[in-house]
Design a protein around this motif. Structure first.
Motif, short mmCIF file in Angstrom:
data_model
loop_
_atom_site.label_atom_id
_atom_site.label_comp_id
_atom_site.label_asym_id
_atom_site.label_seq_id
_atom_site.Cartn_x
_atom_site.Cartn_y
_atom_site.Cartn_z
N LYS A 409 63.77 3.01 47.37
CA LYS A 409 65.01 2.69 48.10
C LYS A 409 66.23 3.22 47.37
CE LYS A 409 65.97 -1.84 46.06
NZ LYS A 409 67.27 -1.40 45.48
N ASN A 410 66.19 3.22 46.03
CA ASN A 410 67.33 3.75 45.27
C ASN A 410 67.50 5.24 45.50
OD1 ASN A 410 67.88 1.23 44.17
ND2 ASN A 410 66.56 1.56 42.40
N LEU A 411 66.38 5.95 45.65
CA LEU A 411 66.44 7.38 45.94
C LEU A 411 66.95 7.63 47.35
CD1 LEU A 411 63.17 8.71 44.28
CD2 LEU A 411 65.49 9.42 43.74
N VAL A 412 66.55 6.79 48.29
CA VAL A 412 67.03 6.94 49.68
C VAL A 412 68.55 6.87 49.71
CG1 VAL A 412 67.09 5.85 51.94
CG2 VAL A 412 64.93 6.04 50.73
N GLU A 413 69.12 5.91 49.00
CA GLU A 413 70.57 5.76 48.98
C GLU A 413 71.24 6.91 48.23
OE1 GLU A 413 70.87 1.98 47.12
OE2 GLU A 413 70.05 0.87 48.83
N ALA A 414 70.62 7.34 47.12
CA ALA A 414 71.22 8.39 46.30
C ALA A 414 71.16 9.76 46.96
CB ALA A 414 70.54 8.44 44.94
N LEU A 415 70.15 10.00 47.81
CA LEU A 415 69.98 11.30 48.44
C LEU A 415 70.84 11.48 49.68
CD1 LEU A 415 66.12 11.80 48.19
CD2 LEU A 415 67.85 13.21 47.10
N ALA A 416 71.40 10.42 50.20
CA ALA A 416 72.11 10.48 51.47
C ALA A 416 73.25 11.50 51.44
CB ALA A 416 72.64 9.10 51.85
N ASP A 417 74.15 11.39 50.46
CA ASP A 417 75.31 12.28 50.42
C ASP A 417 74.94 13.73 50.14
OD1 ASP A 417 77.00 10.22 51.07
OD2 ASP A 417 77.55 9.76 49.00
N PRO A 418 74.06 14.03 49.15
CA PRO A 418 73.69 15.44 48.94
C PRO A 418 73.05 16.08 50.17
CG PRO A 418 73.03 14.14 47.04
CD PRO A 418 73.49 13.16 48.09
N LEU A 419 72.19 15.34 50.87
CA LEU A 419 71.53 15.92 52.04
C LEU A 419 72.53 16.16 53.17
CD1 LEU A 419 68.13 13.99 52.21
CD2 LEU A 419 68.53 16.36 51.55
N VAL A 420 73.46 15.24 53.36
CA VAL A 420 74.48 15.44 54.40
C VAL A 420 75.28 16.70 54.10
CG1 VAL A 420 76.63 14.53 55.34
CG2 VAL A 420 74.65 13.04 55.12
N HIS A 421 75.64 16.90 52.83
CA HIS A 421 76.41 18.08 52.46
C HIS A 421 75.63 19.36 52.73
CE1 HIS A 421 79.74 20.00 50.18
NE2 HIS A 421 78.80 20.91 49.93
N LEU A 422 74.34 19.36 52.40
CA LEU A 422 73.53 20.56 52.61
C LEU A 422 73.32 20.86 54.09
CD1 LEU A 422 70.84 20.04 49.82
CD2 LEU A 422 72.77 21.62 49.79
N VAL A 423 73.16 19.81 54.90
CA VAL A 423 73.00 20.02 56.34
C VAL A 423 74.29 20.55 56.95
CG1 VAL A 423 72.63 18.84 58.54
CG2 VAL A 423 71.15 18.32 56.60
N ARG A 424 75.42 19.98 56.54
CA ARG A 424 76.71 20.48 57.05
C ARG A 424 76.91 21.95 56.65
NH1 ARG A 424 80.65 16.52 58.28
NH2 ARG A 424 82.29 17.78 57.36
N ASN A 425 76.46 22.29 55.45
CA ASN A 425 76.54 23.68 54.99
C ASN A 425 75.75 24.60 55.90
OD1 ASN A 425 77.83 25.08 52.90
ND2 ASN A 425 76.97 23.70 51.37
N SER A 426 74.52 24.19 56.24
CA SER A 426 73.67 25.02 57.09
C SER A 426 74.29 25.21 58.46
CB SER A 426 72.28 24.39 57.22
OG SER A 426 71.60 24.39 55.99
N VAL A 427 74.87 24.15 59.00
CA VAL A 427 75.48 24.23 60.33
C VAL A 427 76.73 25.09 60.32
CG1 VAL A 427 76.59 22.90 62.15
CG2 VAL A 427 74.52 22.03 61.07
N ASP A 428 77.58 24.90 59.29
CA ASP A 428 78.87 25.58 59.27
C ASP A 428 78.74 27.04 58.88
OD1 ASP A 428 81.56 26.05 59.35
OD2 ASP A 428 81.99 25.11 57.43
N HIS A 429 78.03 27.32 57.78
CA HIS A 429 77.99 28.68 57.24
C HIS A 429 76.62 29.33 57.32
CE1 HIS A 429 82.04 28.03 56.09
NE2 HIS A 429 81.76 27.15 55.15
N GLY A 430 75.61 28.58 57.74
CA GLY A 430 74.30 29.20 57.88
C GLY A 430 74.08 29.75 59.28
N ILE A 431 74.30 28.91 60.29
CA ILE A 431 74.07 29.32 61.69
C ILE A 431 75.26 30.14 62.19
CG2 ILE A 431 73.65 28.52 64.02
CD1 ILE A 431 71.35 27.95 62.16
N GLU A 432 74.96 31.28 62.80
CA GLU A 432 76.03 32.13 63.32
C GLU A 432 76.51 31.62 64.69
OE1 GLU A 432 72.58 34.93 61.98
OE2 GLU A 432 72.84 33.01 63.03
N MET A 433 77.61 32.21 65.16
CA MET A 433 78.11 31.90 66.50
C MET A 433 77.13 32.44 67.54
SD MET A 433 80.88 30.20 66.10
CE MET A 433 81.60 30.24 67.74
#
Length: 693
Positions: A409-433
């Motif tokens: 459970k401690n890892l679940v809470e700790a991983l939340a912010d890094p994973l959100v940042h990486l997913v936002r990265n993929s959406v914003d700068h990974g996927i093209e228009m």
């Protein structure tokens, strides 16, 4: 407000909100899914009921309007649209904020009038444009009052709503409900129509019918004298229908407030044919189960459930305490196992083996009590991707695999912010228009995939997109421009080392950094967080094909697998997650490159360091040994070699914090008690490299 009731409400409503977050996104993709519509409706209805019981009126006002919208949607009087979802989704954000304020004991402010007005626009039937302006609407007093007295079951409530609101339902029931909205009492015809809805046409066996009229004798008498049924008689009939004392009144939204407008035409008010006759004569569409059948089915299901509770809520602090005690037991087991090896007693060896087995099983069982599915983190991504795709005008499909994978459970809470940042990265700068993708021969819709899987005692999390990928040459150029390294050093980097440049502070491939994310902006924070969890990140990318980020973290932070090594007479523990391989080396066959001693392993040049010179006092200038044990450790894609005096072996340890004098020293992660009763220092490999190189 009763604190125990409030905590129960927050736990239950918090779980419902997590489900609603994913259900609403799924509903936008499948707007005709009746099960989803009903599930969302019940979710808001349940939160509203609990909030009404605790008199949390701002929450009631918000849920009441949202509930009305989904009542229209499931009855087919409105249809799901992106604009409607743009209005409904912020309700979840406001409710989450209200929950946080309730948890902290703060008073709730009234919901934003603009949001209430936006919701009010969609509480009327029809898909046409909403009116330009609507006055601020407060929850109806009777709805708020009724919300605090909801003893009717969900099945009964669903049955009543279906009876009143379902398309093609009995016109007599609608007529009766409409008439009832204009007065406090219903006449016999209206009441008979409602009985037909609950029991089926002609199934209710009331008093004997009069031969002349065909109506029950009591009904004839009361109808001729125009005397309404009394309250006592009406309650007696309800007791017959629901059981003595089981029906406690209609829920919020039913009764006067929930009755649909009168139906015109055949079977409606003012028509020449009675509602029952019209309903019988008109062809009826295929109907769902009757209300009585639904209630009976629910009751039968309740009888099949086990008598006792199958789960219990336990404070996480108590779980942490149990885990610490099991950790101490593991240390004692290691100590006894070491003593048993030297005793040479066969019976003692058998007892030690049994203790080892039982302790391992107990350790695994306690770890499982702390486990939570990664779905708790993945559940927020559909909303994140959906909102960003709308904002950036991109078409993106999110795939999630392995949501049931469990980790601490401690890892679940700790991983939340890094994973959100990486997913936002993929959406914003990974996927093209979409237009760019189409011109490149790709589908207009990009794909972001999240995968979780267990590999031994580690969890592998993968964020993969089919976007534009990263160009190693561009990364080398940016590294030189930003002064991270000179041109010669950049030219010697292989592709994987180039990809790792994005973890340098402030490094970005974007000329203009958006307010959403920037590939590289904040990535150093992500890597630091993963490293603190004893994890690692690996990047693979190809221009025009996409990027894959793999994160590897241990199942739990409480107990760590380590490699024990000895430096002179002191024990040290290297986290096994960082260890790649071990071998014995003739140190006279090393080379020196740019002033750094290196070794060549499988045609790869690796820097070589003597741990004893870093960690043992007085060893800084001692002559180098001619041979030694080399431990190859890795940090991401970077590998280095540590020379140690002696290899002790693999051992599971419990991390203990360092004392006040050693706290905060870079390179030291903690300490532990070894199997022979000694103390070993647990090393932090990235911290060592940062401090000494």
């Amino acid at each position: 407000m009763d604190d125990e009731l409030l905590q129960d409400f927050l736990v239950e409503a918090g779980e419902i909100l997590e489900q609603l977050n994913s259900q609403l996104i799924s509903l936008e993709q499948a707007p005709d899914d009746k099960d989803l519509l009903n599930a969302v409706f019940r979710g808001f209805h349940t939160i509203k009921g609990g909030a009404g019981f605790l008199t949390i009126e701002p929450m009631v006002a918000l849920c009441h309007r949202t509930e009305d919208i989904f009542n229209l949607l499931r009855n087919g009087e409105r249809h799901v649209s992106q604009d409607l979802m743009d209005t409904v989704l912020p309700v979840l954000d406001v409710l989450n904020d209200q929950f946080e304020r309730l948890q902290s004991g703060d008073e709730l402010d009234a919901a934003d009038p603009a949001l209430l007005r936006a919701l009010e626009h969609y509480t009327t039937p029809g898909d046409g444009p909403a009116p330009a302006a609507v006055a601020d609407a407060e929850p109806k007093p009777e709805a708020v009052a009724a919300a605090g007295n909801e003893d009717i079951t969900d099945e009964e409530f669903e049955a009543l709503l279906d009876a009143l609101d379902k398309p093609g339902g009995s016109a007599s029931a609608k007529s009766a409900a409409a008439s009832n909205s204009n007065g406090d009492e219903i006449n016999d015809d209206e009441f008979e129509a409602l009985l037909d809805e609950l029991h089926g046409k002609g199934q209710f066996k009331g008093p004997p019918a009069d031969s002349a009229t065909g109506k029950p004798a009591a009904a004839v008498g009361s109808n001729e004298s125009q005397e309404p049924i009394s309250q006592d008689e009406f309650e007696a009939l309800l007791d017959d229908l629901h059981g003595k004392g089981q029906f406690q009144g209609a829920p919020a939204g039913s009764g006067q407030g929930a009755a649909p407008p009168p139906v015109s035409g055949a079977g409606g008010v003012g028509s020449g044919t009675s509602g029952s006759a019209a309903a019988a004569a008109a062809p009826q569409p295929e109907q769902p189960q009757s209300a009585a059948a639904m209630v009976a089915k629910a009751a039968a299901g309740n009888k099949e459930r086990p008598a006792g509770e199958t789960s219990v809520r336990v404070d996480t602090a108590r779980l942490d305490e149990i885990m610490n005690m099991v950790g101490e037991l593991v240390l004692v087991r290691n100590r006894i196992s070491r003593l048993g090896e030297h005793a040479g007693d066969e019976e003692l060896s058998k007892a030690v083996a049994t203790l080892d087995l039982v302790t391992s099983d107990l350790q695994l069982s306690v770890m499982k009590t702390r486990m939570q599915p990664i779905k708790k983190v993945f559940g927020r991504f559909p909303r994140v991707v959906r909102d960003m795709a709308r904002s950036l005008e991109k078409e993106i499909n999110l795939e999630m695999i392995g949501e049931e994978t469990d980790l601490d459970k401690n890892l679940v809470e700790a991983l939340a912010d890094p994973l959100v940042h990486l997913v936002r990265n993929s959406v914003d700068h990974g996927i093209e228009m979409p237009d760019v993708r189409e011109a490149a021969g790709k589908p207009r819709e990009g794909t972001v995939a999240l995968t979780a899987s267990q590999e031994g005692d580690h969890i592998l999390l993968v964020i993969e997109d089919d976007g534009g990928g990263m160009d190693p040459d561009k990364l080398r150029q940016k590294a030189v421009e930003k002064g991270v390294m000179d041109a010669d050093a950049a030219a010697r980097l292989d592709d994987n080392e180039c990809f790792n440049l994005i973890f340098a502070p402030g490094f970005s491939t974007k000329d203009e950094i958006s307010d959403i994310s920037g590939r590289g902006v904040g990535m150093d924070v992500v890597k630091t967080k993963i490293t603190q969890l004893n994890g690692s990140i690996q990047i693979d990318s190809a221009p025009g094909k996409g990027t894959r980020l793999g994160i590897k973290v241990p199942l739990t932070l409480a107990i760590m697998s380590t490699l024990m090594v000895r430096l002179r007479d002191q024990l040290f523990a290297l986290p096994l997650v960082n260890v790649s391989e071990i071998f014995h080396l003739d140190l006279t066959k090393t080379n020196v490159m740019d002033g750094q001693q290196v070794i060549i392993v499988r045609e790869k040049t690796l820097p070589l360091f003597y741990l004893k010179r870093w960690l043992i006092k007085g060893e800084a200038n001692t002559p180098l040994p001619s041979e030694g044990h080399v431990v190859i450790v890795h940090m991401g894609n970077q590998k280095i070699g540590f020379v140690v005096d002696e290899l002790i072996g693999q051992e599971e340890v419990v991390i203990k914090p360092l004392g006040a004098q050693l706290q905060g020293i870079s390179g030291l992660a903690g300490a532990t008690i070894t199997g022979d009763g000694g103390i070993a220092v647990i090393l932090d490999v990235p911290g060592l490299m940062k401090m000494y190189t």
